[in-house]
Design a protein around this motif. Structure first.
Motif, PDB file in Angstrom:
ATOM      1  N   SER A  64       0.836  -1.210   0.000  1.00 60.54           N
ATOM      2  CA  SER A  64       0.000   0.000   0.000  1.00 60.54           C
ATOM      3  C   SER A  64       0.870   1.260   0.000  1.00 60.54           C
ATOM      4  O   SER A  64       0.386   2.351  -0.273  1.00 60.54           O
ATOM      5  CB  SER A  64      -0.954  -0.013   1.199  1.00 60.54           C
ATOM      6  OG  SER A  64      -0.207  -0.066   2.387  1.00 60.54           O
ATOM      7  N   THR A  75      -3.309   2.738  -8.224  1.00 64.21           N
ATOM      8  CA  THR A  75      -3.981   2.409  -6.956  1.00 64.21           C
ATOM      9  C   THR A  75      -3.526   1.022  -6.534  1.00 64.21           C
ATOM     10  O   THR A  75      -3.082   0.224  -7.366  1.00 64.21           O
ATOM     11  CB  THR A  75      -5.526   2.385  -7.102  1.00 64.21           C
ATOM     12  OG1 THR A  75      -5.875   1.307  -8.000  1.00 64.21           O
ATOM     13  CG2 THR A  75      -6.070   3.691  -7.645  1.00 64.21           C
ATOM     14  N   CYS A  76      -3.637   0.763  -5.234  1.00 62.48           N
ATOM     15  CA  CYS A  76      -3.247  -0.552  -4.722  1.00 62.48           C
ATOM     16  C   CYS A  76      -4.035  -0.780  -3.448  1.00 62.48           C
ATOM     17  O   CYS A  76      -3.852  -0.058  -2.477  1.00 62.48           O
ATOM     18  CB  CYS A  76      -1.747  -0.570  -4.434  1.00 62.48           C
ATOM     19  SG  CYS A  76      -1.208  -2.143  -3.781  1.00 62.48           S
ATOM     20  N   LYS A  77      -4.959  -1.751  -3.467  1.00 59.60           N
ATOM     21  CA  LYS A  77      -5.699  -1.975  -2.224  1.00 59.60           C
ATOM     22  C   LYS A  77      -5.683  -3.453  -1.832  1.00 59.60           C
ATOM     23  O   LYS A  77      -5.637  -4.337  -2.683  1.00 59.60           O
ATOM     24  CB  LYS A  77      -7.114  -1.416  -2.309  1.00 59.60           C
ATOM     25  CG  LYS A  77      -8.064  -2.073  -3.287  1.00 59.60           C
ATOM     26  CD  LYS A  77      -9.468  -1.493  -3.053  1.00 59.60           C
ATOM     27  CE  LYS A  77     -10.560  -2.384  -3.615  1.00 59.60           C
ATOM     28  NZ  LYS A  77     -10.940  -2.096  -4.976  1.00 59.60           N
ATOM     29  N   TYR A  89      -3.568  -8.303  -3.260  1.00 61.23           N
ATOM     30  CA  TYR A  89      -3.851  -6.903  -3.586  1.00 61.23           C
ATOM     31  C   TYR A  89      -4.454  -6.792  -4.975  1.00 61.23           C
ATOM     32  O   TYR A  89      -4.199  -7.626  -5.848  1.00 61.23           O
ATOM     33  CB  TYR A  89      -2.549  -6.090  -3.626  1.00 61.23           C
ATOM     34  CG  TYR A  89      -1.830  -5.891  -2.324  1.00 61.23           C
ATOM     35  CD1 TYR A  89      -2.025  -4.739  -1.557  1.00 61.23           C
ATOM     36  CD2 TYR A  89      -0.894  -6.819  -1.868  1.00 61.23           C
ATOM     37  CE1 TYR A  89      -1.306  -4.530  -0.375  1.00 61.23           C
ATOM     38  CE2 TYR A  89      -0.177  -6.622  -0.689  1.00 61.23           C
ATOM     39  CZ  TYR A  89      -0.398  -5.464   0.049  1.00 61.23           C
ATOM     40  OH  TYR A  89       0.312  -5.272   1.211  1.00 61.23           O
TER      41      TYR A  89
END
Length: 197
Positions: A64, A75-77, A89
């Motif tokens: 993250s 984005t990275c969730k 992820y």
């Protein structure tokens, strides 16, 4: 899941140990190597970093934080925390000229060294998750094998090696770079060093 995680770490370890890496570029504290085997191109970026290896490991294993230094990550969730050492992820990356933006569903496995001479390892590979099917706005891409090995040099410095086995999904980002018309690998490596230090 245990098998996936084991094979994730094993694949990265195997890639790192392969003979026949060719050095393509040397800067002050960054060296770039490539390895060709049939249709598979792998590259290694070796960075000298002035922080202890455990600090680099804790920062690099948390994906993250990746957008703070890697501009390819839009984005990275976290989709799923499988265990303390494994997370899945969903990553989206900025579109390249003439290409649709890409997305990836990746398993990140982290391991601390068992013995003093062993590196810290952060291994990455694509996985399929039913909860996140491909979406029309992104081109779903695959990471075969990628990640970091972090070797301790002293109590205050370490060598970070980033590996990536390149598939056609990642190729647009690298093609310009390896032919020398773009400096994105070098720039990303320098941003990574700056972030870690």
């Amino acid at each position: 899941q245990a098998y996936l995680s084991y094979s994730n770490i094993a694949a990265l370890t195997h890639l790192a140990r392969k003979p026949g890496w060719d050095i393509t570029k040397t800067l002050d504290n960054v060296r770039i190597w490539t390895h060709e085997e049939g249709a598979v191109l792998s590259f290694k970026v070796e960075m000298q970093v002035k922080v202890p290896s455990h600090v680099a490991f804790s920062l690099l294993s948390d994906f993250s934080l990746r957008q703070r230094w890697d501009r390819h990550f839009l984005t990275c969730k976290v989709l799923q925390a499988v265990s303390e050492e494994e997370k899945i992820y969903h990553v989206t990356s900025a579109p390249m000229t003439g290409h649709q933006p890409r997305d990836f569903v990746i398993l990140v496995s982290q391991r601390q060294p068992c013995r003093p001479q062993e590196p810290y390892t952060v291994a990455v590979r694509s996985v399929t998750l039913r909860a996140v099917p491909p979406s029309p706005e992104f081109c779903r891409s695959e990471i075969l094998c990628a990640g970091f090995q972090i070797h301790s040099n002293s109590s205050s410095s370490c060598t970070v090696c980033y590996f990536n086995q390149v598939t056609s999904g990642v190729m647009p980002y690298l093609a310009a770079n390896l032919t020398g018309s773009s400096k994105s690998i070098e720039d990303t490596a320098l941003e990574c060093i700056k972030f870690l230090e």
